[in-house]
Design an enzyme around this catalytic site. Sequence first.
Site, short mmCIF file in Angstrom:
data_model
loop_
_atom_site.label_atom_id
_atom_site.label_comp_id
_atom_site.label_asym_id
_atom_site.label_seq_id
_atom_site.Cartn_x
_atom_site.Cartn_y
_atom_site.Cartn_z
N SER A 76 46.50 32.01 43.48
CA SER A 76 45.86 31.08 44.42
C SER A 76 46.14 29.63 44.06
O SER A 76 46.40 29.32 42.90
CB SER A 76 44.35 31.30 44.44
OG SER A 76 44.04 32.65 44.66
N1 SAH Z 1 43.04 36.00 40.95
C1 SAH Z 1 44.46 36.15 41.13
C2 SAH Z 1 44.82 36.15 42.59
C3 SAH Z 1 45.75 37.25 42.91
S1 SAH Z 1 45.97 37.59 44.64
C4 SAH Z 1 45.23 35.10 40.34
O1 SAH Z 1 44.62 34.20 39.77
O2 SAH Z 1 46.45 35.21 40.23
C5 SAH Z 1 44.85 38.92 44.89
C6 SAH Z 1 45.08 40.17 44.12
O3 SAH Z 1 44.16 41.16 44.59
C7 SAH Z 1 46.47 40.82 44.28
O4 SAH Z 1 47.07 40.93 43.01
C8 SAH Z 1 46.17 42.18 44.89
O5 SAH Z 1 47.04 43.21 44.42
C9 SAH Z 1 44.75 42.42 44.45
N2 SAH Z 1 43.98 43.40 45.22
C10 SAH Z 1 43.99 43.62 46.56
N3 SAH Z 1 43.11 44.60 46.88
C11 SAH Z 1 42.53 45.00 45.71
C12 SAH Z 1 41.52 45.96 45.38
N4 SAH Z 1 40.93 46.72 46.31
N5 SAH Z 1 41.18 46.09 44.08
C13 SAH Z 1 41.75 45.34 43.12
N6 SAH Z 1 42.70 44.40 43.37
C14 SAH Z 1 43.08 44.24 44.66
#
Ligand code: SAH
Length: 229
Positions: A76
């Site tokens: 993000s």
């Molecule tokens: N907090 C992260 C943002 C990553 S984007 C950072 O700082 O980099 C959001 C993430 O959520 C992705 O990696 C995606 O694979 C994950 N995601 C989506 N649905 C999910 C679920 N049901 N459970 C766990 N992770 C999930």
Amino acid sequence: MKEHPYKKSGLTVSQQDYHIARKRMVEVHLRGGGVRDERVLAAMGKVPRHLFVEEALREQAYGDYPLNIGEGQTISQPLMVAIMTEALQLAAGEKVLEVGTGSGYQTAILCELASEVYSIERIATLSHRARRILYDCGYIRFQLRIGDGSRGWPEAAPFDAIIVTAAGPALPPVLLKQLAEGGRLVMPIGTEDAQELRRVRRQQGKFPEETLGACRFVKLIGEYGWKGE
Ligand code: SAH
């Protein structure tokens, strides 16, 4: 002869450049973007964001935009990380759950501000990479799990705060159940293309909600999110 300023600090030139870029990010994008919580600003001034992105993207790590982290996912943008973290109102000693570990960057920020950090990621390769980087950075007070985070982490509940870093169509009732009394849940809710950031608080059996502004996140895929592709 005058000593070279970079040599003095014992850092290499490029590390010094990242340090300057990070301070600039905090002042220009975060403080300039309205973030006021000094603990959040200090955490984001400390965590080496460039280590959480691919090597080819390192020089862009302190710009205020999201970056690809592989597997179709993104880290993000810094201002959104700061806004969400500030909204969690974390106090030292608290226990927090993150849904969507991704790069592990937000996890590191949470490690700076809380005592116990739990984070769930559905894509195994991302979780493994995040774990390695977090350990390399010296963080140890976190637990990672691979699986569907839309169902939360019932064995570790209740949490003082829950942050969902992927967008869902509605608030997952199971996550609300895993909040401690006075606990806060911050999550983007909406359609696949446009969402708003919501904060919900558990308060004497009630769950009052606030809207914190527009945002755009990757999809939460799981039982209480969208169905997988
Ligand atoms: N907090 C992260 C943002 C990553 S984007 C950072 O700082 O980099 C959001 C993430 O959520 C992705 O990696 C995606 O694979 C994950 N995601 C989506 N649905 C999910 C679920 N049901 N459970 C766990 N992770 C999930």
